[in-house]
Design an enzyme around this catalytic site. Structure first.
Site, PDB file in Angstrom:
ATOM      1  N   ASP A  53       0.833  -1.196   0.000  1.00  0.00           N
ATOM      2  CA  ASP A  53       0.000   0.000   0.000  1.00  0.00           C
ATOM      3  C   ASP A  53       0.874   1.254   0.000  1.00  0.00           C
ATOM      4  OD1 ASP A  53      -1.927   1.897   0.307  1.00  0.00           O
ATOM      5  OD2 ASP A  53      -2.717   1.148   2.195  1.00  0.00           O
ATOM      6  N   ASP A  95      -2.265   6.245  -6.040  1.00  0.00           N
ATOM      7  CA  ASP A  95      -2.453   5.328  -4.913  1.00  0.00           C
ATOM      8  C   ASP A  95      -2.576   3.904  -5.448  1.00  0.00           C
ATOM      9  OD1 ASP A  95      -3.099   4.237  -2.451  1.00  0.00           O
ATOM     10  OD2 ASP A  95      -5.205   4.829  -2.556  1.00  0.00           O
TER      11      ASP A  95
END
Ligand SMILES: *[C@@H]1O[C@H](CO)[C@@H](O)[C@H](O)[C@H]1NC(C)=O
Ligand SMILES: *[C@@H]1O[C@H](CO)[C@@H](O)[C@H](O)[C@H]1NC(C)=O
Ligand SMILES: *[C@@H]1O[C@H](CO)[C@@H](O)[C@H](O)[C@H]1NC(C)=O
Ligand SMILES: *[C@@H]1O[C@H](CO)[C@@H](O)[C@H](O)[C@H]1NC(C)=O
Length: 477
Positions: A156, A355
């Site tokens: 992440d 992201d």
């Protein structure tokens, strides 16, 4: 010739060319019309895993790990189907909560406050909404401890702390596929003491000041969707490959964990804070990494640390958006080869970021309306159908075996244009509901997010020291 890199579509070009009787013309026509022609069935993953043919080469300066989709057939978390995959609607709802927490973290930088969360015994520490999780969907497998145990972690770019659930799960552990890590069985585990300065630096990395239990430093991360992990802050040996192992990596050893982690063992934090895995391995990889997310959950991609071959990559500066995100300045969008008339201020008002965990790209309302209008116009021969959650431009392709899809391109600062792969245009729920995989933000001041559907098959390069992010097409299939 670029199109021939897309092996799965090769047969479609042939099909298309037979229809037109002359191969070279046909290819050119497809380029001129600025569309992809695909088989409708290619919108769905197959039921078995087709591992990427790209060889993961590891050399002195780089290390590659295989990337799989959490819920696809290539993931071992998915093999016995003991942990149910979320429905499409659930995925989109989780995605919306991730985006909400990104927006709120940007408008209220991480600070302490909020509800108290229980740590271990009766110690509580205050936690603040503002970390993001929700839908993060791609995992890698790493080794932790001595002897090393394999753990599948969600990677992440919007998280900093790496953590895994740890025995004895003093309060709670959610169901995970692999055995839960037991620090008492590892000779390389150490606790961090409350008085160490690294313990205090948790405040900036997690938004929550550390706690202290029997002089051991306690971390807490609460995510925007209500998920959380709390436990001891320790160090451990983390092994990526047999030749790339790191001693004393700071990580969270979770004793109280709850949430939507999909059977994975935790998170590999690739954010920009000094406690992220990227920062902790800077001496070896110099904060340089890249990944390629596969075109479907039945293929594999890769995550590479260290220098990669960037000769086909186009780079744009990392913008200085706050809160530790990788900022990305959008400047325009093209659909079907035509650049849309969207004023530059529409993008600059909101700012943008990239992201790995957000699924659907979010755009300022005015930019999304322009994209949608142009896409719908070029797709007008296909029947539309009802919306799917946040996706409002959906088609029923039941009567089609091949589909012609307008190309979509994004422009970023520095004049960089990135073509989205055809696998990054739609979110396909079923053949009768295939939706344009973009959404508009509610507020023109909310940040734009380049999401992971649109990143599929692109190799995305992050170069921290040079302050840039790059894209190369055809990174994986
Ligand atoms: C690794 O990086 C060093 C310094 O940048 C370079 O001299 C060397 O050739 C690289 N090694 C490989 C195998 O790429
Ligand atoms: C780490 O600290 C906790 C809490 O004080 C303790 O229960 C545990 O045994 C410690 N582990 C090691 C390896 O020292
Ligand atoms: C598919 O074709 C049939 C027969 O022409 C028609 O009745 C039906 O409405 C079509 N369905 C869609 C979704 O276009
Ligand atoms: C949009 O955001 C701005 C600043 O964050 C706020 O002042 C405004 O009220 C919001 N508008 C709407 C319609 O929510």
């Amino acid at each position: 010739m670029k199109c021939f890199l897309y092996a799965p579509f090769l047969c479609l070009w042939l099909l298309f060319s037979l229809e037109k009787s002359y191969a070279f013309e046909a290819r050119k026509i497809a380029e001129n019309h600025h569309s992809h022609t695909i088989e409708a069935s290619s919108l769905f993953p197959s039921t078995s895993c087709k591992s990427s043919t790209k060889i993961l080469s590891n050399n002195d300066n780089k290390t590659s790990l295989k990337v799989v989709h959490k819920h696809g057939p290539c993931s071992k978390l998915n093999q016995e189907k003991t942990i149910a995959a979320p429905t499409d609607t659930e995925i989109l709802l989780q995605d919306q909560s991730r985006v909400k927490s990104i927006h709120s973290r940007l408008s209220n930088p991480k600070t302490s406050g909020g509800n108290d969360v229980k740590v271990i015994d009766s110690t509580t520490i205050p936690a603040k909404d503002g970390n993001v999780i929700g839908s993060a969907s791609y995992i890698v497998t790493v080794g932790l401890g001595t002897p090393q145990k394999e753990l599948s972690l969600i990677f992440d770019t919007a998280s900093d702390i790496t953590w895994t659930q740890c025995k004895p799960c003093a309060i709670s552990c959610y169901d995970q596929k692999e055995q839960i890590f037991d620090p008492s069985q590892s000779t390389s585990y150490t606790n961090i003491s409350c008085s160490s300065s690294i313990c205090s630096s948790l405040t900036s990395a997690t938004g929550t000041p550390p706690g202290c239990v029997s002089s051991t430093c306690v971390y807490a991360i609460q995510y925007g969707d209500g998920s959380f992990t709390i436990g001891f802050f320790g160090t451990e040996k983390l092994t990526l490959t047999p030749t790339d192992a790191f001693n004393n990596i700071y990580f969270g050893c979770g004793q109280n964990n709850q949430g939507l982690f999909g059977g994975s063992a935790g998170i590999l934090g690739l954010g920009r804070d000094k406690l992220s895995f990227v920062s902790q391995t800077a001496h070896k990889y110099n904060k340089i990494f890249s990944y390629c997310l596969p075109s479907s959950s039945s293929s594999t991609g890769f995550l590479t640390f260290g220098c990669s071959d960037t000769k086909n990559a186009k780079f744009t500066p990392l913008s200085t958006i706050s809160a530790g995100f990788y900022g990305l300045d959008f400047t325009g969008i093209s659909v079907g080869g035509t650049k849309l008339a969207i004023s530059a201020s529409v993008f600059s008002t909101a700012g943008g970021l990239i992201d790995s965990g957000t699924v659907i790209t979010r755009l300022p309302p005015a930019a999304y309306s322009a994209l949608r209008a142009s896409f719908r116009k070029l797709m007008s021969k296909y029947p539309m159908t009802k919306a799917l959650s946040i996706l409002d431009t959906c088609y029923d392709f039941s009567n089609y075996s091949t589909i012609s899809v307008p190309k979509i391109g994004f422009f970023f600062s520095g004049g960089v244009e990135v073509d989205i792969d055809v696998s990054g245009v739609f979110f396909a729920s079923s053949i009768s509901q295939v939706c344009l995989a973009f959404a508009g933000n509610k507020n023109a001041t909310d940040v734009s997010i380049f999401g992971n559907v649109q990143q599929k098959t692109l190799e995305v390069f992050y170069d921290g020291p040079a302050g840039k992010v790059g894209f190369a097409s055809g990174g994986c299939s």
